[in-house]
Scaffold this motif. Sequence first.
Motif, PDB file in Angstrom:
ATOM      1  N   ILE A  30       0.846  -1.193   0.000  1.00  0.00           N
ATOM      2  CA  ILE A  30       0.000   0.000   0.000  1.00  0.00           C
ATOM      3  C   ILE A  30       0.880   1.240   0.000  1.00  0.00           C
ATOM      4  O   ILE A  30       1.741   1.396   0.864  1.00  0.00           O
ATOM      5  CB  ILE A  30      -0.923   0.022   1.231  1.00  0.00           C
ATOM      6  N   THR A  31       0.667   2.111  -0.985  1.00  0.00           N
ATOM      7  CA  THR A  31       1.410   3.362  -1.061  1.00  0.00           C
ATOM      8  C   THR A  31       0.606   4.467  -0.397  1.00  0.00           C
ATOM      9  O   THR A  31      -0.549   4.693  -0.747  1.00  0.00           O
ATOM     10  CB  THR A  31       1.691   3.757  -2.525  1.00  0.00           C
ATOM     11  N   ARG A  32       1.228   5.148   0.554  1.00  0.00           N
ATOM     12  CA  ARG A  32       0.545   6.231   1.258  1.00  0.00           C
ATOM     13  C   ARG A  32       0.987   7.581   0.719  1.00  0.00           C
ATOM     14  O   ARG A  32       2.152   7.786   0.400  1.00  0.00           O
ATOM     15  CB  ARG A  32       0.840   6.168   2.756  1.00  0.00           C
ATOM     16  N   GLN A  33       0.042   8.509   0.623  1.00  0.00           N
ATOM     17  CA  GLN A  33       0.334   9.888   0.258  1.00  0.00           C
ATOM     18  C   GLN A  33      -0.220  10.773   1.366  1.00  0.00           C
ATOM     19  O   GLN A  33      -1.410  11.047   1.414  1.00  0.00           O
ATOM     20  CB  GLN A  33      -0.303  10.246  -1.086  1.00  0.00           C
ATOM     21  N   LEU A  34       0.655  11.209   2.263  1.00  0.00           N
ATOM     22  CA  LEU A  34       0.232  12.018   3.394  1.00  0.00           C
ATOM     23  C   LEU A  34       0.115  13.483   2.987  1.00  0.00           C
ATOM     24  O   LEU A  34       0.837  13.955   2.106  1.00  0.00           O
ATOM     25  CB  LEU A  34       1.238  11.884   4.544  1.00  0.00           C
ATOM     26  N   THR A  35      -0.787  14.194   3.624  1.00  0.00           N
ATOM     27  CA  THR A  35      -0.943  15.614   3.335  1.00  0.00           C
ATOM     28  C   THR A  35       0.104  16.408   4.103  1.00  0.00           C
ATOM     29  O   THR A  35       0.638  15.961   5.125  1.00  0.00           O
ATOM     30  CB  THR A  35      -2.345  16.116   3.740  1.00  0.00           C
ATOM     31  N   ILE A  36       0.396  17.604   3.611  1.00  0.00           N
ATOM     32  CA  ILE A  36       1.312  18.493   4.292  1.00  0.00           C
ATOM     33  C   ILE A  36       0.613  19.041   5.535  1.00  0.00           C
ATOM     34  O   ILE A  36      -0.592  19.267   5.540  1.00  0.00           O
ATOM     35  CB  ILE A  36       1.728  19.655   3.363  1.00  0.00           C
ATOM     36  N   ALA A  37       1.374  19.263   6.598  1.00  0.00           N
ATOM     37  CA  ALA A  37       0.797  19.783   7.840  1.00  0.00           C
ATOM     38  C   ALA A  37       0.063  21.100   7.594  1.00  0.00           C
ATOM     39  O   ALA A  37       0.522  21.951   6.832  1.00  0.00           O
ATOM     40  CB  ALA A  37       1.903  19.985   8.877  1.00  0.00           C
ATOM     41  N   TYR A  38      -1.087  21.237   8.235  1.00  0.00           N
ATOM     42  CA  TYR A  38      -1.910  22.448   8.197  1.00  0.00           C
ATOM     43  C   TYR A  38      -2.498  22.730   6.810  1.00  0.00           C
ATOM     44  O   TYR A  38      -2.814  23.862   6.487  1.00  0.00           O
ATOM     45  CB  TYR A  38      -1.126  23.679   8.674  1.00  0.00           C
ATOM     46  N   THR A  39      -2.617  21.701   5.979  1.00  0.00           N
ATOM     47  CA  THR A  39      -3.256  21.879   4.665  1.00  0.00           C
ATOM     48  C   THR A  39      -4.336  20.820   4.479  1.00  0.00           C
ATOM     49  O   THR A  39      -4.184  19.906   3.668  1.00  0.00           O
ATOM     50  CB  THR A  39      -2.225  21.777   3.511  1.00  0.00           C
ATOM     51  N   PRO A  40      -5.431  20.921   5.230  1.00  0.00           N
ATOM     52  CA  PRO A  40      -6.514  19.937   5.104  1.00  0.00           C
ATOM     53  C   PRO A  40      -7.150  19.938   3.713  1.00  0.00           C
ATOM     54  O   PRO A  40      -7.791  18.973   3.322  1.00  0.00           O
ATOM     55  CB  PRO A  40      -7.513  20.375   6.173  1.00  0.00           C
ATOM     56  N   GLN A  41      -6.930  21.042   2.939  1.00  0.00           N
ATOM     57  CA  GLN A  41      -7.510  21.110   1.598  1.00  0.00           C
ATOM     58  C   GLN A  41      -6.993  19.988   0.710  1.00  0.00           C
ATOM     59  O   GLN A  41      -7.661  19.563  -0.229  1.00  0.00           O
ATOM     60  CB  GLN A  41      -7.177  22.446   0.932  1.00  0.00           C
ATOM     61  N   GLN A  42      -5.778  19.502   0.987  1.00  0.00           N
ATOM     62  CA  GLN A  42      -5.214  18.434   0.164  1.00  0.00           C
ATOM     63  C   GLN A  42      -5.972  17.125   0.332  1.00  0.00           C
ATOM     64  O   GLN A  42      -5.831  16.223  -0.487  1.00  0.00           O
ATOM     65  CB  GLN A  42      -3.736  18.227   0.518  1.00  0.00           C
ATOM     66  N   ASN A  43      -6.722  17.018   1.387  1.00  0.00           N
ATOM     67  CA  ASN A  43      -7.512  15.807   1.624  1.00  0.00           C
ATOM     68  C   ASN A  43      -8.990  16.185   1.670  1.00  0.00           C
ATOM     69  O   ASN A  43      -9.734  15.784   2.552  1.00  0.00           O
ATOM     70  CB  ASN A  43      -7.083  15.138   2.936  1.00  0.00           C
ATOM     71  N   GLY A  44      -9.394  16.991   0.665  1.00  0.00           N
ATOM     72  CA  GLY A  44     -10.726  17.574   0.674  1.00  0.00           C
ATOM     73  C   GLY A  44     -11.863  16.573   0.708  1.00  0.00           C
ATOM     74  O   GLY A  44     -12.884  16.817   1.354  1.00  0.00           O
ATOM     75  N   VAL A  45     -11.709  15.446   0.009  1.00  0.00           N
ATOM     76  CA  VAL A  45     -12.787  14.447  -0.034  1.00  0.00           C
ATOM     77  C   VAL A  45     -13.116  13.957   1.374  1.00  0.00           C
ATOM     78  O   VAL A  45     -14.275  13.946   1.796  1.00  0.00           O
ATOM     79  CB  VAL A  45     -12.397  13.264  -0.937  1.00  0.00           C
ATOM     80  N   SER A  46     -12.094  13.569   2.117  1.00  0.00           N
ATOM     81  CA  SER A  46     -12.315  13.073   3.474  1.00  0.00           C
ATOM     82  C   SER A  46     -12.753  14.177   4.419  1.00  0.00           C
ATOM     83  O   SER A  46     -13.618  13.973   5.277  1.00  0.00           O
ATOM     84  CB  SER A  46     -11.035  12.417   4.010  1.00  0.00           C
ATOM     85  N   GLU A  47     -12.153  15.352   4.280  1.00  0.00           N
ATOM     86  CA  GLU A  47     -12.498  16.472   5.157  1.00  0.00           C
ATOM     87  C   GLU A  47     -13.979  16.840   5.010  1.00  0.00           C
ATOM     88  O   GLU A  47     -14.679  17.072   6.002  1.00  0.00           O
ATOM     89  CB  GLU A  47     -11.621  17.681   4.836  1.00  0.00           C
ATOM     90  N   ARG A  48     -14.457  16.908   3.773  1.00  0.00           N
ATOM     91  CA  ARG A  48     -15.858  17.269   3.549  1.00  0.00           C
ATOM     92  C   ARG A  48     -16.796  16.193   4.084  1.00  0.00           C
ATOM     93  O   ARG A  48     -17.851  16.501   4.647  1.00  0.00           O
ATOM     94  CB  ARG A  48     -16.108  17.511   2.058  1.00  0.00           C
ATOM     95  N   LYS A  49     -16.429  14.929   3.893  1.00  0.00           N
ATOM     96  CA  LYS A  49     -17.290  13.855   4.389  1.00  0.00           C
ATOM     97  C   LYS A  49     -17.284  13.824   5.913  1.00  0.00           C
ATOM     98  O   LYS A  49     -18.338  13.587   6.538  1.00  0.00           O
ATOM     99  CB  LYS A  49     -16.826  12.513   3.826  1.00  0.00           C
ATOM    100  N   ASN A  50     -16.135  14.059   6.527  1.00  0.00           N
ATOM    101  CA  ASN A  50     -16.085  14.138   7.988  1.00  0.00           C
ATOM    102  C   ASN A  50     -17.016  15.229   8.507  1.00  0.00           C
ATOM    103  O   ASN A  50     -17.737  15.045   9.491  1.00  0.00           O
ATOM    104  CB  ASN A  50     -14.655  14.425   8.463  1.00  0.00           C
ATOM    105  N   ARG A  51     -16.996  16.383   7.842  1.00  0.00           N
ATOM    106  CA  ARG A  51     -17.842  17.488   8.267  1.00  0.00           C
ATOM    107  C   ARG A  51     -19.316  17.122   8.123  1.00  0.00           C
ATOM    108  O   ARG A  51     -20.130  17.400   9.006  1.00  0.00           O
ATOM    109  CB  ARG A  51     -17.525  18.735   7.448  1.00  0.00           C
ATOM    110  N   THR A  52     -19.663  16.470   7.010  1.00  0.00           N
ATOM    111  CA  THR A  52     -21.048  16.047   6.800  1.00  0.00           C
ATOM    112  C   THR A  52     -21.500  15.081   7.891  1.00  0.00           C
ATOM    113  O   THR A  52     -22.570  15.230   8.483  1.00  0.00           O
ATOM    114  CB  THR A  52     -21.197  15.369   5.425  1.00  0.00           C
ATOM    115  N   VAL A  53     -20.664  14.082   8.167  1.00  0.00           N
ATOM    116  CA  VAL A  53     -21.008  13.071   9.163  1.00  0.00           C
ATOM    117  C   VAL A  53     -21.138  13.691  10.548  1.00  0.00           C
ATOM    118  O   VAL A  53     -22.112  13.446  11.278  1.00  0.00           O
ATOM    119  CB  VAL A  53     -19.962  11.942   9.169  1.00  0.00           C
TER     120      VAL A  53
END
Length: 212
Positions: A78-101
């Motif tokens: 499994i290849t991981r691509q971590l986001t840069i610190a303090y840039t939640p925009q790079q993981n927008g799909v998960s961030e938006r779904k977390n907010r919805t939930v």
Amino acid sequence: MVSGLPSLITPAKLCTACLVGKQHSESIPKRSLWRASQKLELVHADICGPIKPVSNINKRGDEFTSNEFGEFCKANGITRQLTIAYTPQQNGVSERKNRTVMNLVRCMLIEKQVPKAFWPEAVRWCVHVLNRCPTLVVQNRTPEEAWSGIKPTVEYFRVFGCLAHVHVPDQKRIKLDDKSIQCVLLGVSDDSKAYRLFDPVSKKIIVRDVIF
């Protein structure tokens, strides 16, 4: 609009004061430039937390940075691509779904006056329902059907936090004991065709078929 103003255009020179005082983050496109072509080819993931209060099962949330998780990914290709610190925009799909939930969970707990410590139960039920609802990403199918290939049924859906009567087995009562106890519905079981319920008397979560 005026004359005699000297040229201020010096493209080869950077103004340090302007960088310090005005620099901002570049916007990140909301729409992904690449989409997976098969299941699990690309997984967006994020941990929502830490959350207070600590849940009824002592959960808070943590990041995917443990050595154990890193070794697991390496061992399974499994290849991981971590986001840069303090840039939640790079993981927008998960961030938006977390907010919805979490918005839904907050409303569910408030509406039925369920203690906040039961937020994991609300999250589990919320995600279960969302996976069986229409979405713009998957056309003419629910996420559950896109994953399993089976059209889901929702006839067992009940309102989170509603009251339900749970039958007490004959082996656990005597002649004049009540045949059922009143519990609070917390969702459905992941392991069996039954509901998850909270017994306010014993302070325990039980898994049982119920009557509403």
